[in-house]
Design a protein around this motif. Structure first.
Motif, PDB file in Angstrom:
ATOM      1  N   ARG A 506     -35.699  14.920 -15.777  1.00  0.00           N
ATOM      2  CA  ARG A 506     -36.339  15.214 -16.947  1.00  0.00           C
ATOM      3  C   ARG A 506     -37.021  16.489 -17.062  1.00  0.00           C
ATOM      4  O   ARG A 506     -37.792  16.663 -16.217  1.00  0.00           O
ATOM      5  CB  ARG A 506     -37.132  13.728 -17.433  1.00  0.00           C
ATOM      6  CG  ARG A 506     -36.575  12.605 -17.148  1.00  0.00           C
ATOM      7  CD  ARG A 506     -37.462  11.799 -17.648  1.00  0.00           C
ATOM      8  NE  ARG A 506     -37.597  11.572 -19.186  1.00  0.00           N
ATOM      9  CZ  ARG A 506     -36.618  11.021 -19.960  1.00  0.00           C
ATOM     10  NH1 ARG A 506     -35.714  10.290 -19.747  1.00  0.00           N
ATOM     11  NH2 ARG A 506     -37.059  11.153 -21.271  1.00  0.00           N
ATOM     12  N   ILE A 507     -36.774  17.292 -18.196  1.00  0.00           N
ATOM     13  CA  ILE A 507     -37.252  18.473 -18.349  1.00  0.00           C
ATOM     14  C   ILE A 507     -37.961  18.602 -19.689  1.00  0.00           C
ATOM     15  O   ILE A 507     -37.207  18.436 -20.681  1.00  0.00           O
ATOM     16  CB  ILE A 507     -36.124  19.478 -18.178  1.00  0.00           C
ATOM     17  CG1 ILE A 507     -35.507  19.666 -16.833  1.00  0.00           C
ATOM     18  CG2 ILE A 507     -36.773  20.908 -18.614  1.00  0.00           C
ATOM     19  CD1 ILE A 507     -34.523  20.898 -16.818  1.00  0.00           C
ATOM     20  N   ASN A 508     -39.242  18.882 -19.616  1.00  0.00           N
ATOM     21  CA  ASN A 508     -39.884  18.724 -21.019  1.00  0.00           C
ATOM     22  C   ASN A 508     -39.720  17.348 -21.734  1.00  0.00           C
ATOM     23  O   ASN A 508     -39.670  17.037 -22.964  1.00  0.00           O
ATOM     24  CB  ASN A 508     -39.449  19.800 -22.054  1.00  0.00           C
ATOM     25  CG  ASN A 508     -39.925  21.056 -21.478  1.00  0.00           C
ATOM     26  OD1 ASN A 508     -40.937  21.384 -20.800  1.00  0.00           O
ATOM     27  ND2 ASN A 508     -39.027  21.959 -21.641  1.00  0.00           N
ATOM     28  N   GLY A 509     -39.591  16.370 -20.840  1.00  0.00           N
ATOM     29  CA  GLY A 509     -39.473  14.824 -21.382  1.00  0.00           C
ATOM     30  C   GLY A 509     -38.105  14.330 -21.814  1.00  0.00           C
ATOM     31  O   GLY A 509     -38.037  13.363 -21.987  1.00  0.00           O
ATOM     32  N   LYS A 510     -37.221  15.362 -21.540  1.00  0.00           N
ATOM     33  CA  LYS A 510     -35.871  15.115 -21.912  1.00  0.00           C
ATOM     34  C   LYS A 510     -34.885  14.864 -20.771  1.00  0.00           C
ATOM     35  O   LYS A 510     -35.007  15.734 -19.906  1.00  0.00           O
ATOM     36  CB  LYS A 510     -35.618  16.067 -23.151  1.00  0.00           C
ATOM     37  CG  LYS A 510     -35.998  16.245 -24.287  1.00  0.00           C
ATOM     38  CD  LYS A 510     -35.702  17.184 -25.085  1.00  0.00           C
ATOM     39  CE  LYS A 510     -36.319  17.439 -26.430  1.00  0.00           C
ATOM     40  NZ  LYS A 510     -36.496  16.318 -27.154  1.00  0.00           N
ATOM     41  N   SER A 576     -36.754  27.225 -14.827  1.00  0.00           N
ATOM     42  CA  SER A 576     -38.086  27.546 -15.057  1.00  0.00           C
ATOM     43  C   SER A 576     -38.360  28.453 -16.212  1.00  0.00           C
ATOM     44  O   SER A 576     -39.262  27.775 -17.173  1.00  0.00           O
ATOM     45  CB  SER A 576     -38.963  27.940 -13.686  1.00  0.00           C
ATOM     46  OG  SER A 576     -40.089  28.069 -13.952  1.00  0.00           O
ATOM     47  N   LEU A 580     -37.966  25.092 -18.913  1.00  0.00           N
ATOM     48  CA  LEU A 580     -39.172  24.280 -18.432  1.00  0.00           C
ATOM     49  C   LEU A 580     -40.302  24.484 -19.335  1.00  0.00           C
ATOM     50  O   LEU A 580     -40.910  23.524 -19.643  1.00  0.00           O
ATOM     51  CB  LEU A 580     -39.645  24.433 -17.028  1.00  0.00           C
ATOM     52  CG  LEU A 580     -40.740  23.376 -16.443  1.00  0.00           C
ATOM     53  CD1 LEU A 580     -40.207  22.144 -16.293  1.00  0.00           C
ATOM     54  CD2 LEU A 580     -41.094  23.785 -14.940  1.00  0.00           C
ATOM     55  N   TYR A 581     -40.276  25.753 -19.781  1.00  0.00           N
ATOM     56  CA  TYR A 581     -41.651  25.858 -20.478  1.00  0.00           C
ATOM     57  C   TYR A 581     -41.395  26.117 -22.166  1.00  0.00           C
ATOM     58  O   TYR A 581     -42.176  26.468 -22.622  1.00  0.00           O
ATOM     59  CB  TYR A 581     -42.118  27.371 -19.854  1.00  0.00           C
ATOM     60  CG  TYR A 581     -42.918  27.153 -18.474  1.00  0.00           C
ATOM     61  CD1 TYR A 581     -42.335  28.119 -17.734  1.00  0.00           C
ATOM     62  CD2 TYR A 581     -43.527  25.983 -18.327  1.00  0.00           C
ATOM     63  CE1 TYR A 581     -42.659  28.077 -16.495  1.00  0.00           C
ATOM     64  CE2 TYR A 581     -43.881  26.127 -16.840  1.00  0.00           C
ATOM     65  CZ  TYR A 581     -43.372  26.862 -15.838  1.00  0.00           C
ATOM     66  OH  TYR A 581     -43.746  26.705 -14.537  1.00  0.00           O
ATOM     67  N   LYS A 582     -40.091  25.886 -22.661  1.00  0.00           N
ATOM     68  CA  LYS A 582     -39.989  25.688 -23.829  1.00  0.00           C
ATOM     69  C   LYS A 582     -39.083  24.703 -24.191  1.00  0.00           C
ATOM     70  O   LYS A 582     -38.040  24.546 -23.792  1.00  0.00           O
ATOM     71  CB  LYS A 582     -39.178  27.291 -24.218  1.00  0.00           C
ATOM     72  CG  LYS A 582     -39.186  27.287 -25.794  1.00  0.00           C
ATOM     73  CD  LYS A 582     -38.436  28.681 -26.208  1.00  0.00           C
ATOM     74  CE  LYS A 582     -38.513  28.864 -27.408  1.00  0.00           C
ATOM     75  NZ  LYS A 582     -38.043  30.177 -27.985  1.00  0.00           N
ATOM     76  N   PRO A 583     -39.429  23.828 -24.990  1.00  0.00           N
ATOM     77  CA  PRO A 583     -38.690  22.510 -25.325  1.00  0.00           C
ATOM     78  C   PRO A 583     -37.502  23.172 -25.957  1.00  0.00           C
ATOM     79  O   PRO A 583     -37.049  23.832 -26.694  1.00  0.00           O
ATOM     80  CB  PRO A 583     -39.458  21.824 -26.403  1.00  0.00           C
ATOM     81  CG  PRO A 583     -40.975  22.285 -26.124  1.00  0.00           C
ATOM     82  CD  PRO A 583     -40.735  23.701 -25.631  1.00  0.00           C
ATOM     83  N   SER A 584     -36.305  22.057 -25.845  1.00  0.00           N
ATOM     84  CA  SER A 584     -35.155  22.221 -26.357  1.00  0.00           C
ATOM     85  C   SER A 584     -35.071  21.796 -27.754  1.00  0.00           C
ATOM     86  O   SER A 584     -35.998  20.558 -28.101  1.00  0.00           O
ATOM     87  CB  SER A 584     -33.897  21.642 -25.789  1.00  0.00           C
ATOM     88  OG  SER A 584     -33.871  21.779 -24.482  1.00  0.00           O
TER      89      SER A 584
END
Length: 604
Positions: A506-510, A576, A580-584
């Motif tokens: 899960r990356i940024n909750g997705k 990263s 990781l630091y910018k939501p899709s």
């Protein structure tokens, strides 16, 4: 008088039987070259009878043996064309050595003798994995090691004076970086490797002052880069472990002829050093056996390790068996110091002439008779001379059916410990091994499959029980991808079944699917898999074998990485920075392309 002579003969026979020790059986005698005296009547004003000496072949019976204790030294040369029985005799000798409880070290360039080695209870080592760190001091001073390595590379690669000088200088700078205070230093903070030497060469190239100097250094770097492999970057061979039983080094995994020569030269050097640490012995305790020697040992430098072993080995109980297609190509020091010479059939005229002279001990008239007989040798027939067998004798080798299969004292089922990939060091510790020979043997026998990852200090060997699917490459990289995601705080789990991706995270909750591809799957199957992943996962990441990356570059809706990106940290960095630091985006924003490229955050 007859009674006295019979008694003396009996006493001598009993004494010979009591002192008879280890012998190597060659085969059944066929005939020997003997010298006969004849007489010729000459007519003339003063008739006379003249004596003549004639060489002729006389039939013989019985079995021919080599008794190393009775010879001037235990060294043996075997020469002849392929397919006429050299390998049969080689296997017979190995059997006799094992039955006598002696040790043997075999250098096998084509892995031809692995079956015989294992049947006799020995171990086969893969030379491409059983490493020797070339830059290890191994008891020498830094100056001595630099001199040895410079000579080794100069002779192997035919380096010129300038290249050899630059190499010596570069070696000194490499050792200095690892703690050498002077050329007399015998200890370092840690041992450098070939990879460190190549890195230092890169520094020299960057600071070169002319195009000529740059070309010299680049040429040197390119040649040495071929040695940046596991075979030359780590020490995995215990010299003491080679003094018992039969050990074979399979060189078939080393594709470079120069690499093979460097490997065997360096290993023989360490064996020579170990030999000098032993007390002087009477009799043979170890045989070094080199097959296809014309490709493995130098024929130009008289100071090679093999010549040192042949010249001094007898004092330390070490014998050398050299097998070759062409004795004429061997170093003259080797042929001059071997007491036993065995020749099988050869077709090449110069080789026949050279072989005949050796068998005749320089006698021209005998050489002519030997040349004629060599041309008539059949399959499994050979001719032998030695310091004890003075008359050239033809014998017929014993076929290998007499070899006895020997079970090893203990067999470890390593496959049961490697259902999942396991590092070599971890398996070695789990089994309690101090040497890699049983692991090499398990790989060659098919009990384990191996996969090498990385280079130099970052090199790793992974092992696993062989499976049709998934492959060990796939399983190793899936584990490494999971570790890379862990390192940047991305929660993940390995799934790995037909209906799910190799990893889920899960990356940024997705939800994100991660797949490792070896490149063997068809493009149709790959597109079908992507179509199944897209409805469930926000992003699909593909990590692909470097050699197959071009096959995937045109595929849309995936994020593509090379396998090497996982090893170098590039995979972690890009995930990263870009994910990781910018939501899709939740909705397509570029005209319907669901997997639009997400740019890294802009600075400022």
């Amino acid at each position: 008088m007859n009674i006295i002579l019979k008694t003396i003969r009996k006493l001598l026979k009993n004494e010979q039987e009591e002192t008879a020790g280890f012998r190597l059986m060659l085969g059944d005698a066929v005939c020997s070259l003997v010298l006969k005296r004849g007489f010729t009547y000459r007519h003339g004003a003063m008739p006379r009878i003249e004596s003549e000496l004639n060489n002729s072949w006389k039939k013989r019976s019985g079995t021919i043996y080599i008794d190393p204790a009775a010879e001037a030294n235990p060294h043996i040369i075997i020469t002849g064309m392929s397919g006429f029985g050299k390998s049969t005799l080689f296997r017979s000798m190995l059997s006799d050595i094992r039955n006598a409880g002696l040790a043997a070290i075999v250098f096998d360039p084509h892995n031809e003798h692995s079956g015989t080695i294992t049947s006799l209870g020995g171990y086969v080592r893969d030379a491409s994995r059983s490493g020797i760190n070339l830059l290890d001091l191994d008891g020498a001073t830094v100056g001595e090691r630099i001199s040895e390595l410079t000579a080794l590379f100069r002779n192997t690669y035919s380096l010129g004076y300038i290249q050899a000088t630059k190499l010596s200088e570069c070696l000194w700078y490499t050792y200095r970086k690892f703690g050498a205070a002077s050329r007399q230093s015998t200890t370092l903070k840690s041992q450098p490797t070939v990879k460190d030497l190549i890195s230092e060469l890169a520094v020299f190239i960057n600071h070169s002052k002319s195009a000529s100097e740059t070309n010299t250094l680049v040429h040197l770097r390119d040649r040495l880069s071929l040695l940046n492999t596991p075979a030359f970057n780590r020490n995995a061979i215990g010299m003491e472990s080679l003094s018992n039983g039969i050990s074979s080094f399979s060189l078939s995994g080393m594709k470079s002829g120069e690499g093979r020569m460097i490997y065997i030269t360096e290993l023989l050097k360490r064996l020579y050093s170990t030999m000098h640490g032993k007390p002087i012995e009477h009799g043979v305790r170890l045989y070094i056996m080199i097959d296809e020697a014309q490709f493995l040992i130098s024929n130009t430098d008289e100071g090679t390790e093999i010549t040192k072993l042949i010249e001094e080995g007898r004092k330390y109980g070490v014998g050398v068996v050299v097998v070759t297609h062409a004795a004429s190509k061997l170093n003259r020091q080797v042929t001059a110091n071997a007491s036993t010479f065995i020749a099988f059939y050869s077709r090449e005229p110069q080789e026949i002439a050279y072989t005949s002279k050796l068998l005749a001990n320089g006698d021209a008239s005998r050489a002519q008779a030997i040349t004629s007989r060599l041309a008539r040798l059949g399959k499994h027939e050979a001719m032998v001379v030695s310091t004890r067998i003075r008359s050239p004798t033809v014998f017929r080798t014993i076929l290998p059916e007499r070899l006895e299969v020997v079970a090893r004292p203990e067999v470890i089922d390593m496959g049961s410990l490697a259902e999942r990939p396991i590092r070599l060091e971890e398996l070695r510790e789990a089994v309690g091994l101090t040497d890699d020979a049983p692991i090499d043997d398990a790989i060659i026998s098919g009990q384990l499959s191996s996969f090498d990852v990385g280079r130099g200090p970052d090199f790793e060997t992974w092992l696993m029980r062989p499976k049709a699917t998934p492959s060990i490459e796939h399983e190793v990289y899936v584990s490494k991808i999971a570790a890379a995601l862990d390192s940047i705080g991305v929660p993940n789990r390995i799934v790995g079944n037909a209906n799910n991706p190799d990893l889920e995270c899960r990356i940024n909750g997705k939800p994100v699917a991660v797949e490792y591809e070896t490149g063997t799957k068809s493009i149709e199957d790959t597109m079908g898999m992507i179509a199944r992943r897209r409805p469930k996962y926000d992003t699909v990441i593909f990590v692909v074998n470097d050699q197959r990356i071009d096959k995937y570059t045109g595929i849309k809706d995936i994020r593509l990485f090379k396998a090497s990106d996982v090893l170098t940290g590039e995979f972690s960095r890009r995930v990263s920075e870009q994910m990781l630091y910018k939501p899709s985006p939740t909705k397509p924003t570029d005209g319907g392309k669901e997997n639009a490229q997400i740019e890294p955050p802009k600075k400022g």
